[in-house]
Design a protein around this motif. Structure first.
Motif, PDB file in Angstrom:
ATOM      1  N   ASN A 156       0.835  -1.204   0.000  1.00  0.00           N
ATOM      2  CA  ASN A 156       0.000   0.000   0.000  1.00  0.00           C
ATOM      3  C   ASN A 156       0.870   1.255   0.000  1.00  0.00           C
ATOM      4  OD1 ASN A 156      -1.933  -1.917   2.210  1.00  0.00           O
ATOM      5  ND2 ASN A 156      -2.636  -1.317   0.177  1.00  0.00           N
ATOM      6  N   ALA A 157       1.948   1.239   0.798  1.00  0.00           N
ATOM      7  CA  ALA A 157       2.874   2.372   0.823  1.00  0.00           C
ATOM      8  C   ALA A 157       3.607   2.509  -0.510  1.00  0.00           C
ATOM      9  CB  ALA A 157       3.871   2.199   1.967  1.00  0.00           C
ATOM     10  N   LEU A 158       4.019   1.387  -1.080  1.00  0.00           N
ATOM     11  CA  LEU A 158       4.708   1.424  -2.371  1.00  0.00           C
ATOM     12  C   LEU A 158       3.791   1.938  -3.478  1.00  0.00           C
ATOM     13  CD1 LEU A 158       6.576  -1.983  -2.061  1.00  0.00           C
ATOM     14  CD2 LEU A 158       7.691   0.237  -2.277  1.00  0.00           C
ATOM     15  N   ASP A 159       2.526   1.522  -3.452  1.00  0.00           N
ATOM     16  CA  ASP A 159       1.566   2.016  -4.441  1.00  0.00           C
ATOM     17  C   ASP A 159       1.372   3.520  -4.316  1.00  0.00           C
ATOM     18  OD1 ASP A 159       1.273  -0.535  -5.336  1.00  0.00           O
ATOM     19  OD2 ASP A 159      -0.742  -0.853  -4.532  1.00  0.00           O
ATOM     20  N   ALA A 160       1.225   3.989  -3.071  1.00  0.00           N
ATOM     21  CA  ALA A 160       1.008   5.419  -2.851  1.00  0.00           C
ATOM     22  C   ALA A 160       2.194   6.235  -3.351  1.00  0.00           C
ATOM     23  CB  ALA A 160       0.765   5.683  -1.367  1.00  0.00           C
ATOM     24  N   LEU A 161       3.404   5.758  -3.086  1.00  0.00           N
ATOM     25  CA  LEU A 161       4.593   6.474  -3.540  1.00  0.00           C
ATOM     26  C   LEU A 161       4.678   6.480  -5.058  1.00  0.00           C
ATOM     27  CD1 LEU A 161       7.251   7.916  -2.932  1.00  0.00           C
ATOM     28  CD2 LEU A 161       8.349   5.677  -2.722  1.00  0.00           C
ATOM     29  N   TYR A 162       4.424   5.347  -5.674  1.00  0.00           N
ATOM     30  CA  TYR A 162       4.483   5.233  -7.138  1.00  0.00           C
ATOM     31  C   TYR A 162       3.488   6.199  -7.791  1.00  0.00           C
ATOM     32  CZ  TYR A 162       4.064   3.052 -11.774  1.00  0.00           C
ATOM     33  OH  TYR A 162       4.026   2.823 -13.124  1.00  0.00           O
ATOM     34  N   VAL A 163       2.253   6.191  -7.310  1.00  0.00           N
ATOM     35  CA  VAL A 163       1.218   7.040  -7.908  1.00  0.00           C
ATOM     36  C   VAL A 163       1.544   8.512  -7.702  1.00  0.00           C
ATOM     37  CG1 VAL A 163      -1.219   7.679  -7.786  1.00  0.00           C
ATOM     38  CG2 VAL A 163      -0.562   5.270  -7.698  1.00  0.00           C
ATOM     39  N   ALA A 164       2.050   8.864  -6.519  1.00  0.00           N
ATOM     40  CA  ALA A 164       2.394  10.260  -6.257  1.00  0.00           C
ATOM     41  C   ALA A 164       3.533  10.727  -7.160  1.00  0.00           C
ATOM     42  CB  ALA A 164       2.770  10.431  -4.786  1.00  0.00           C
ATOM     43  N   LEU A 165       4.561   9.898  -7.328  1.00  0.00           N
ATOM     44  CA  LEU A 165       5.683  10.265  -8.194  1.00  0.00           C
ATOM     45  C   LEU A 165       5.245  10.383  -9.652  1.00  0.00           C
ATOM     46  CD1 LEU A 165       8.487   7.961  -6.720  1.00  0.00           C
ATOM     47  CD2 LEU A 165       8.357  10.451  -6.523  1.00  0.00           C
ATOM     48  N   LEU A 166       4.193   9.648 -10.009  1.00  0.00           N
ATOM     49  CA  LEU A 166       3.758   9.620 -11.402  1.00  0.00           C
ATOM     50  C   LEU A 166       2.762  10.729 -11.721  1.00  0.00           C
ATOM     51  CD1 LEU A 166       4.754   7.526 -13.488  1.00  0.00           C
ATOM     52  CD2 LEU A 166       2.530   6.421 -13.319  1.00  0.00           C
ATOM     53  N   TRP A 186      12.045  16.710  -7.091  1.00  0.00           N
ATOM     54  CA  TRP A 186      13.112  16.456  -6.132  1.00  0.00           C
ATOM     55  C   TRP A 186      12.573  15.566  -5.021  1.00  0.00           C
ATOM     56  CZ3 TRP A 186      17.879  18.263  -7.428  1.00  0.00           C
ATOM     57  CH2 TRP A 186      17.925  19.237  -8.425  1.00  0.00           C
ATOM     58  N   VAL A 187      13.402  14.651  -4.552  1.00  0.00           N
ATOM     59  CA  VAL A 187      12.990  13.685  -3.533  1.00  0.00           C
ATOM     60  C   VAL A 187      13.966  13.743  -2.370  1.00  0.00           C
ATOM     61  CG1 VAL A 187      12.863  11.210  -2.998  1.00  0.00           C
ATOM     62  CG2 VAL A 187      11.745  12.107  -5.044  1.00  0.00           C
ATOM     63  N   LEU A 188      13.414  13.813  -1.165  1.00  0.00           N
ATOM     64  CA  LEU A 188      14.204  13.704   0.053  1.00  0.00           C
ATOM     65  C   LEU A 188      14.084  12.274   0.560  1.00  0.00           C
ATOM     66  CD1 LEU A 188      15.792  14.699   2.539  1.00  0.00           C
ATOM     67  CD2 LEU A 188      13.608  15.429   3.528  1.00  0.00           C
ATOM     68  N   ASP A 189      15.180  11.547   0.475  1.00  0.00           N
ATOM     69  CA  ASP A 189      15.248  10.175   0.976  1.00  0.00           C
ATOM     70  C   ASP A 189      15.920  10.228   2.341  1.00  0.00           C
ATOM     71  OD1 ASP A 189      15.323   7.426   1.270  1.00  0.00           O
ATOM     72  OD2 ASP A 189      17.133   7.181   0.053  1.00  0.00           O
ATOM     73  N   ALA A 190      15.149   9.984   3.408  1.00  0.00           N
ATOM     74  CA  ALA A 190      15.641  10.219   4.769  1.00  0.00           C
ATOM     75  C   ALA A 190      15.591   8.952   5.599  1.00  0.00           C
ATOM     76  CB  ALA A 190      14.821  11.321   5.447  1.00  0.00           C
ATOM     77  N   ASP A 191      16.476   8.897   6.577  1.00  0.00           N
ATOM     78  CA  ASP A 191      16.530   7.783   7.506  1.00  0.00           C
ATOM     79  C   ASP A 191      16.910   8.311   8.879  1.00  0.00           C
ATOM     80  OD1 ASP A 191      18.468   5.450   8.829  1.00  0.00           O
ATOM     81  OD2 ASP A 191      16.719   4.634   7.810  1.00  0.00           O
ATOM     82  N   ASP A 202      11.115   5.001   8.229  1.00  0.00           N
ATOM     83  CA  ASP A 202      11.630   5.193   6.875  1.00  0.00           C
ATOM     84  C   ASP A 202      10.598   5.997   6.083  1.00  0.00           C
ATOM     85  OD1 ASP A 202      13.171   5.057   4.624  1.00  0.00           O
ATOM     86  OD2 ASP A 202      12.790   2.926   4.218  1.00  0.00           O
ATOM     87  N   PHE A 203      10.985   7.157   5.582  1.00  0.00           N
ATOM     88  CA  PHE A 203      10.013   7.991   4.872  1.00  0.00           C
ATOM     89  C   PHE A 203      10.649   8.648   3.666  1.00  0.00           C
ATOM     90  CE2 PHE A 203      11.855  10.508   8.297  1.00  0.00           C
ATOM     91  CZ  PHE A 203      12.232  11.681   7.670  1.00  0.00           C
ATOM     92  N   VAL A 204       9.790   8.996   2.702  1.00  0.00           N
ATOM     93  CA  VAL A 204      10.192   9.680   1.469  1.00  0.00           C
ATOM     94  C   VAL A 204       9.300  10.902   1.308  1.00  0.00           C
ATOM     95  CG1 VAL A 204      10.367   9.519  -1.036  1.00  0.00           C
ATOM     96  CG2 VAL A 204      10.967   7.540   0.378  1.00  0.00           C
ATOM     97  N   VAL A 205       9.916  12.041   1.020  1.00  0.00           N
ATOM     98  CA  VAL A 205       9.173  13.289   0.793  1.00  0.00           C
ATOM     99  C   VAL A 205       9.571  13.831  -0.576  1.00  0.00           C
ATOM    100  CG1 VAL A 205       8.526  15.532   1.736  1.00  0.00           C
ATOM    101  CG2 VAL A 205       9.344  13.735   3.268  1.00  0.00           C
TER     102      VAL A 205
END
Length: 345
Positions: free
Chosen positions: A42-52, A58-63, A157-160
């Motif tokens: 569900n998280a992967l789908d949400a990220l894919y659709v948002a990026l598309l 620009w993406v902030l890949d944070a940990d 783990d989050f992506v913005v």
């Protein structure tokens, strides 16, 4: 890892069920980790659709560095008390936090963090980040952002994603200050801002910078790509190579232990391994990595069977028949995220 006693497990599970019913009405939509009815895909789908579909460049890949060990218990108890009025439940949570662990017959206690392995820890971590990150970023996105901003979080783990680079840099600086207030720290080596989105390929080619950078999230490497059919922008998700190699090493070690087991027994076990791998990593456009994993499992099985005897006559022709019989085909089993997200949302 803090493995709780049976009695504590029963009470923690019951407490989590009660608290989930309360906090599910509070948690925000972009939080997916350890919540009932929400999985990693569900998280992967949400990220894919948002990026598309959103204007993300620009993406902030944070940990977060050592998140579960860095949670401040004082703040955590305050957050729980903000929503839970029953002092008995709060006192019970405090006992679990301060229980410590027994190692080699000696009791040890830590002043910060939540006990890993406890049933209540994922929920407490979600509560902590709900107040520290989710509510703050939701307010920032509504009041401070000038362009599109997307957020997807799974546990720590989050992506913005951002439309403008200057907004991404300002957000990162303010996020560091926000985390510092609650004794959290972003991992300097695993936190970065990268150019990623619909125009990243063209813009980087104009500047002579080569292909856009990639980022990892929930076991997949996300790549800027184009569709073969019409050349339009898409997001390609491939199995992280490091995880693929680690899984193959695990299979190799287990095959050594099962070297002299009957072929049907080993075949059934390998079938479950390959099927489980395909069920998780079987997303569109990841077919080459799926077949590579299946082929490597077959190669490791062949090596194991040949080590049984110095006079082996096992050939690749026979091995292919064994693989076709026992190993399931590496066919993607997940639909395109735009379709699935449209159905369930």
């Amino acid at each position: 890892m803090g493995v709780t006693a049976l009695e504590d497990k029963v009470v923690q599970r019951a407490t989590v069920r009660v608290l989930n019913a309360i906090y599910e009405t509070d948690f925000l939509g972009f939080s997916y980790g350890f919540r009932p009815g929400r999985g990693q895909h569900n998280a992967l789908d949400a990220l894919y659709v948002a990026l598309l579909t959103k204007r993300v460049n620009w993406v902030l890949d944070a940990d977060i560095r050592g998140f579960f060990d860095a949670i401040d218990r004082g703040w955590l108890v305050k957050f729980v008390e903000h929503r839970i009025a029953d002092k008995r439940v709060v006192r019970l949570i405090q006992k679990w936090l301060n229980a410590g662990v027994r190692e080699d017959g000696e009791w040890k206690c830590s002043e910060d963090g939540t006990p890993r392995g406890a049933s209540v820890s994922p929920l407490l971590a979600n509560i902590f980040l709900h107040y520290v990150f989710d509510l703050w970023v939701h307010h920032w996105r509504r009041t401070q952002a000038h362009g599109d901003v997307i957020v997807v979080r799974w546990a720590d783990d989050f992506v913005v994603g951002f439309q403008h680079k200057w907004e991404a840099e300002r957000f990162l600086q303010e996020l560091k200050e926000r985390f510092q207030k609650f004794k959290l720290e972003l991992h300097p080596e695993k936190t970065r801002i990268l150019e990623f989105g619909r125009y990243a390929i063209e813009n980087r080619n104009k500047r002579g910078q080569g292909k856009p950078e990639t980022f990892n999230f929930l076991g997949f490497t996300h790549i800027c790509g184009k569709k073969r059919s019409n050349g339009m922008y898409t997001v390609i998700r491939q199995t992280i190579k490091k995880r693929l190699r680690a899984k193959l090493q695990e299979v190799k070690g287990e095959l050594r232990k099962r070297m002299h087991h009957a072929i049907p027994d080993v075949g059934k076990w390998l079938r479950s391994v390959v099927a489980g791998h395909v069920r998780y990593y079987g997303v569109p456009m990841n077919t080459p990595a799926l077949w590579a994993f299946r082929g490597q499992v077959g190669r490791l099985w062949l090596q194991s069977l040949r080590r049984r005897s110095q006079k082996t006559t096992l050939t690749w022709e026979r091995m292919y028949r064994l693989m076709d019989h026992w190993l399931p085909p590496a066919i993607p089993c997940h639909p395109y995220p735009l379709r699935r997200l449209g159905v369930i949302t």
